[in-house]
Write a protein that holds these residues in place. Structure first.
Motif, PDB file in Angstrom:
ATOM      1  N   THR A 208      52.982  16.998  17.786  1.00  0.00           N
ATOM      2  CA  THR A 208      53.311  17.928  18.874  1.00  0.00           C
ATOM      3  C   THR A 208      52.665  17.503  20.187  1.00  0.00           C
ATOM      4  N   ALA A 209      51.525  16.802  20.101  1.00  0.00           N
ATOM      5  CA  ALA A 209      50.922  16.250  21.319  1.00  0.00           C
ATOM      6  C   ALA A 209      51.725  15.058  21.829  1.00  0.00           C
ATOM      7  N   ASP A 212      55.990  16.078  23.690  1.00  0.00           N
ATOM      8  CA  ASP A 212      55.741  17.288  24.479  1.00  0.00           C
ATOM      9  C   ASP A 212      56.981  17.761  25.230  1.00  0.00           C
ATOM     10  N   SER A 214      58.516  16.581  27.625  1.00  0.00           N
ATOM     11  CA  SER A 214      58.474  16.408  29.076  1.00  0.00           C
ATOM     12  C   SER A 214      59.583  15.498  29.580  1.00  0.00           C
ATOM     13  N   GLY A 264      51.316  23.387  20.495  1.00  0.00           N
ATOM     14  CA  GLY A 264      52.450  22.468  20.550  1.00  0.00           C
ATOM     15  C   GLY A 264      53.706  23.042  19.929  1.00  0.00           C
ATOM     16  N   ARG A 267      55.256  25.508  22.268  1.00  0.00           N
ATOM     17  CA  ARG A 267      55.944  24.768  23.331  1.00  0.00           C
ATOM     18  C   ARG A 267      57.307  24.275  22.848  1.00  0.00           C
TER      19      ARG A 267
END
Length: 484
Positions: A208-209, A212, A214, A264, A267
């Motif tokens: 999850t890191a 992300d 993005s 995470g 998110r």
């Protein structure tokens, strides 16, 4: 007294000198060996060295000379510039990995395994780190393939105490090996669910890191997402394994992974509708939209990868809400309820900022449905996290933060109430969190006036009419249903 101090200092100096001489002799002996034989000899030395130290001290001292031997003869970073490093060929490297795999499997003492694994693979901030992490990735990948639980447990400890930058690199190696290179190899990765839950928990946190959301490249592959959702849906407590088995200290190590993957996962659930919509955003450079490309590949117009993934994210969202609801019990068991949150307010700030940026980026598109879904999931996650004590913040903290987001009825309701004012000096009921239960924005407190003396009061009416109040029972189980 002074003489005793001098003798101890001299003895320590003599021991250091002896240690340096021994290391020097060993190094010269290793230089005369071939690369594989030298690496095996260093492993043998580490086993004897740390087994002996652990008999006299619970925390052994890792000397600089030992680290230098590891870097020179296992990771092949020469100590001297003018010395040509010995390189392992592919077959020798495979043989060394098999030797390591067998050693960690056969070593019966967990403390010895852990300290040797840490000595081998803990980053030192030097030029040997690239070789160190490359071999770590291959060793853990092999351990997954042949289900070597001791190595997976050591890797879980490594993921817990190492900086997140390195943890993400290890996660990417495993994802590449089992989700990209060989079709259907994800089944091999799935099997470690029951073998090492601790490693699975840390792996999910690292993944999850890594992904992300993005950018389009940082959206998790379908097979990986499906595996993680299945793991968590089958056993939601999997995400809490590290938290439940780790003593909580006042200051957690900076830069390491979170204790749980909850931040995470939240998110993923909240941002996924808009992130996948961004992935289908028409390209203005060639004049052809993403829908044309999808249609040419056999996907119907208006459908795409995001539509096929959303049932998985909906299933994940349900599991995350269930995890947040069970957190309260575990926080109370550890005597941390009300003073330690598994979701930091900083996580919420970052999530809202990213969500706001996504909404603005996709403004020209028809994203009303996706925006509503994202905001509904955000509202549900905030409500359950605050009610369970997983998120320590007040509604006053959230209101200005969420004001930058588009209007959403459910989010507005969460930020407005419900309200219950306890009696003065009364004990708070279980599950009641006073600083999050604040008066709603839409209903300011109204003064209570006595009934007009000239008007008769009906026997069934109260002499002091008040606005009907909504009762709020925090301890009552509430059937949260994720917005689909």
């Amino acid at each position: 007294m002074e003489q005793q101090t001098q003798r101890r200092t001299k003895r320590k100096s003599d021991n250091n000198k002896y240690s340096k001489d021994a290391m020097s002799d060993m190094r010269h002996s290793l230089l005369r060996r071939d690369a594989l034989s030298a690496a095996k000899e260093v492993l043998y030395h580490l086993d004897i060295y740390f087994s002996s130290q652990l008999q006299n001290a619970s925390v052994p001292n890792v000397e600089k000379g030992t680290i230098e031997l590891v870097e020179e003869f296992i990771f092949h970073v020469p100590k001297e510039r003018n010395v040509q490093p010995k390189r392992l060929n592919s077959l020798q490297e495979l043989q060394l990995l098999e030797i390591m795999c067998s050693y960690f499997q056969e070593q019966s003492k967990d403390a010895v395994r852990q300290i040797i694994f840490s000595t081998l693979f803990s980053p030192q901030g030097n030029k040997a780190d690239d070789s160190r992490l490359a071999m770590l990735g291959k060793l853990v990948s092999m351990a997954v393939a042949v289900c070597r639980v001791p190595i997976l447990e050591c890797a879980a400890s490594w993921l817990q105490r190492t900086h997140a930058v390195y943890c993400v690199r290890l996660a990417r190696v495993l994802v590449d090996d089992y989700c990209s290179l060989v079709p259907m190899s994800i089944q091999t990765l799935k099997q470690i669910f029951s073998a090492s839950p601790r490693f699975c928990c840390q792996f999910i946190t690292a993944v999850t890191a890594l992904y992300d959301l993005s950018t389009d490249d940082l959206i998790p592959p379908h097979d990986l997402l499906e595996m993680i959702v299945d793991w968590i849906f089958e056993d939601p407590r999997l995400t809490l394994v590290t938290f439940l088995n780790t003593p909580i200290v006042a200051n957690l190590p900076l830069g390491c992974l979170e204790l749980t993957p909850l931040a995470g996962l939240v998110r993923w659930c909240v941002e996924s509708p808009l992130s996948y919509k961004r992935n289908r955003k028409p390209s203005l450079s060639n004049g052809h939209g993403a829908s044309s490309k999808l249609s040419s590949e056999g996907v119907g117009e208006g459908e795409g990868e995001g539509d096929s993934q959303q049932p998985l994210y909906s299933k994940l969202h349900l599991s995350v809400l269930q995890i947040l609801m069970m957190v309260q019990v575990h926080l109370a068991e550890k005597d941390l309820y009300g003073c330690f949150g598994l979701l930091m307010f900083e996580h919420v700030v970052q999530l809202v900022e990213e969500l706001s940026r996504l909404v603005q980026e996709l403004n020209p598109l028809n994203t009303a449905r996706e925006t509503e879904l994202s905001l509904d999931r955000l509202a549900q996650s905030l409500q359950v996290a605050m009610a369970s004590g997983a998120l320590l913040c007040s509604r006053e903290d959230l209101r200005p933060l969420c004001s930058r987001l588009p209007h959403n009825n459910l989010l507005q309701l969460v930020l407005s109430g419900p309200v219950q004012q306890p009696a003065p000096h009364a004990a708070l009921p279980p599950g009641f969190y006073p600083h999050i239960h604040t008066p709603p924005l839409s209903y300011p407190a109204l003064p209570v006036h006595p009934a007009h003396p000239a008007l008769p009061v009906h026997p069934t009416h109260s002499a002091h009419p008040t606005h009907p109040a909504q009762t709020f029972l925090p301890g009552m189980a509430f059937p949260y249903r994720p917005i689909r």
